[in-house]
Design a protein around this motif. Structure first.
Motif, PDB file in Angstrom:
ATOM      1  N   ASN A 128      -0.243   1.223  -2.712  1.00 25.14           N
ATOM      2  CA  ASN A 128       1.145   1.098  -2.014  1.00 25.14           C
ATOM      3  C   ASN A 128       1.585   2.584  -1.926  1.00 25.14           C
ATOM      4  OD1 ASN A 128       3.544   0.449  -1.227  1.00 25.14           O
ATOM      5  ND2 ASN A 128       4.349  -0.614  -3.015  1.00 25.14           N
ATOM      6  N   THR A 157      -1.189  -0.141   1.778  1.00 21.99           N
ATOM      7  CA  THR A 157       0.048  -0.774   2.240  1.00 21.99           C
ATOM      8  C   THR A 157       1.311   0.284   2.127  1.00 21.99           C
ATOM      9  OG1 THR A 157       1.612  -2.723   2.168  1.00 21.99           O
ATOM     10  CG2 THR A 157       0.688  -1.821  -0.155  1.00 21.99           C
ATOM     11  N   GLY A 161       1.737   3.010   5.708  1.00 17.72           N
ATOM     12  CA  GLY A 161       0.978   2.070   6.453  1.00 17.72           C
ATOM     13  C   GLY A 161       1.830   1.980   7.837  1.00 17.72           C
ATOM     14  N   THR A 178      -1.539  -2.261   6.115  1.00 17.05           N
ATOM     15  CA  THR A 178      -0.489  -2.734   6.338  1.00 17.05           C
ATOM     16  C   THR A 178       0.777  -1.962   6.065  1.00 17.05           C
ATOM     17  OG1 THR A 178      -0.066  -3.857   4.172  1.00 17.05           O
ATOM     18  CG2 THR A 178      -1.315  -4.684   5.648  1.00 17.05           C
ATOM     19  N   VAL A 186      -0.516  -8.235   3.039  1.00 12.06           N
ATOM     20  CA  VAL A 186      -1.341  -7.677   2.091  1.00 12.06           C
ATOM     21  C   VAL A 186      -2.293  -8.621   1.321  1.00 12.06           C
ATOM     22  CG1 VAL A 186      -1.331  -6.641  -0.293  1.00 12.06           C
ATOM     23  CG2 VAL A 186       0.274  -5.756   1.884  1.00 12.06           C
TER      24      VAL A 186
END
Length: 514
Positions: A128, A157, A161, A178, A186
């Motif tokens: 992330n 992500t 992203g 993503t 995700v």
């Protein structure tokens, strides 16, 4: 960007590796026993090194967002079962991104995935990312590269992203990319990479949310996106315009958290003051989507309620009586960014510093104990010495309790990149040093005035040497601490107790139980 970015899922046999990114500063530490041992600090001045070494050494890893409640044990009734797929997570960025990570992990756990504490034990790793500044983008790319090197199967992500070509250009072998808060995408990517294999008698039961914070406090995200068009910021491009959650949904989540033992709710968003504007402050199921109404409703739950990222709209003054009544904490985190009207206009932010000082005075008249935190940018394009001196003089008058300061840097896609008269790096560094010296003096004076006073504190950590606590004036991770080093043996993490302050430093307090 606030001073919080932690790679959660790294490890080895004998120690965990923590990597903590703070703006352009990178800390590396190994955790041995209860405390981290810093093994490297890069891109940081001597003053930074002293300040943040002190900060880290007083905050052991287990009070940071960590794995304490996300891991599946290796033994016992809740151990990972044979054939259960396992996912690792690397979470970078601000508390809002941390909430996204919690939601992703909660969904994965509910679908039967175990959470891996290291790269080698994971069938795939989700990273992330943060993409707010160019330095943050570089840190995100480095984290992706490390996950690829250690595991090889990586799903990306988060904010970075939103620029998939940027990611795949550096790391073409990632499995999927993503954007921010795209939870379903995700999950689809995880399903494709590592098909779920749930046990219908265990895994598909409704699961409690995975939390990456200690049990006694939790972030509560009330909206996404932002309607402002500040020239230095690309958050609206990454996360879109304001999208408020229905008030009843926020309250339902808050109620579940308090029922689960959470003692402090930290309300976060990109623009907390604007909450509900996009849904016309809709009232549904007895709760109205306006920050004043939401704050009042949250205050009725009996937990500490702390407001972050409060843009200084006029209606913020309606929150102050709630603080004076004790419904919510007397604490406002307001991103002023600068004081001089011309700098604020160049930033495309409201330019009314005199009225801001008047408003602060009115807030303090209603609630004398209010704590004001803010962040500022020095070296914004075109900033003159006179404009910077105006900021220092403004600080003398405003007497803010907690401040953070960043040196301006270009961000790909930001409109401020094209402004004329960029400030040289050495001038930005000098102004940052002078700003921090001023703010430290103010902080030291304000904390010294608390010696002899009785304060309520919440306990974050207890070890053999004492208890690490926070007052109502201290948010986790970004503010100071209060330490109790005598008579703490009967205390527990999450307790709220009264202390008498008997010592103060530039950023922290010491006290004894009363």
């Amino acid at each position: 960007m606030h001073l919080l970015a932690i790679i959660l899922y790294l490890g080895g046999k004998d120690y965990k590796l923590l990597q903590i990114c703070c703006q352009t500063t990178l800390f590396r530490a190994v955790s041995r026993g209860n405390y981290p041992v810093i093994i490297g600090i890069s891109a940081v001045s001597a003053a930074d090194k002293l300040r943040y070494t002190r900060f880290m050494s007083q905050n052991p890893p287990n009070i940071r967002p960590d794995l304490a409640r996300a891991l599946v044990p290796e033994t016992g009734p809740n151990a990972r079962r044979a054939g259960q797929p396992r996912i690792g997570m690397v979470s970078l960025g601000c508390p809002k991104a941390l909430v996204d990570s919690e939601r992703i992990l909660t969904r994965l756990r509910a679908e039967g995935y175990a959470i891996s504490p290291d790269y080698t034990g994971a069938d795939a790793v989700v990273v992330n990312t943060c993409g707010f500044l160019d330095s943050a983008k570089a840190e995100s790319l480095a984290a992706i590269g490390e996950a690829l090197a250690e595991n090889g199967r990586v799903i990306v992500t988060g904010c970075l992203g939103a620029e998939p070509d940027y990611i795949t250009g550096a790391h073409p072998s990632v499995l999927a990319v993503t954007g921010p808060h795209q939870y379903e995408q995700v999950l689809d990517a995880v399903h494709k990479a590592v098909p779920p294999a749930p046990d219908p008698f265990v895994d598909l039961l409704p699961a409690a949310s995975v939390s990456l914070t200690p049990r006694h406090f939790s972030y509560l995200k009330i909206s996404e996106g932002c309607n402002h068009k500040c020239k230095f910021c690309i958050i609206p491009d990454m996360r879109g315009k304001l999208q408020s959650r229905p008030a009843h949904a926020v309250m339902r989540e808050a109620e579940r958290l308090v029922e689960a033992g959470v003692k402090e709710l930290l309300v976060i968003s990109q623009d907390t003051s604007a909450y509900g504007l996009d849904i016309k402050y809709a009232e549904e199921k007895g709760h109205r989507a306006h920050i004043t109404d939401l704050a009042r409703d949250l205050g009725s739950l009996g937990a500490w309620v702390r407001l972050h990222y409060v843009y200084p709209y006029p209606h913020v003054r309606d929150l102050i009586p709630l603080m004076a009544e004790g419904l919510i904490l007397p604490y406002l985190d307001i991103p002023y960014q600068h004081s001089h009207v011309d700098v604020l206009k160049r930033m495309a932010r409201p330019a009314a510093s005199a009225r801001t000082l008047d408003e602060i005075a009115k807030w303090r008249a209603v609630c004398p104990d209010i704590t004001l935190r803010s962040t500022f940018i020095v070296g914004f394009p075109g900033e003159t010495e006179a404009e910077f001196q105006h900021l220092l003089d403004w600080l003398d008058v405003a007497q803010l309790d907690r401040v953070g300061c960043f040196q301006y840097e270009n961000v790909a896609g930001a409109r401020s990149n094209a402004l004329p008269d960029h400030v040289p790096d050495e001038v930005k560094q000098d102004r940052w040093n002078r700003f921090m010296e001023k703010s430290q003096t103010i902080s030291e004076t304000k904390l010294a005035a608390k010696v002899g006073k009785r304060l309520d504190v919440i306990i974050d950590e207890i070890d053999a040497e004492g208890a690490t606590c926070r007052t109502k004036a201290d948010a986790p991770e970004i503010d100071g601490n209060l330490f109790i080093d005598e008579g703490f043996e009967g205390l527990s993490v999450g307790d709220i107790v009264s202390v008498e302050v008997d010592e103060a430093s530039e950023y922290d307090l010491w006290g004894k139980l009363v």
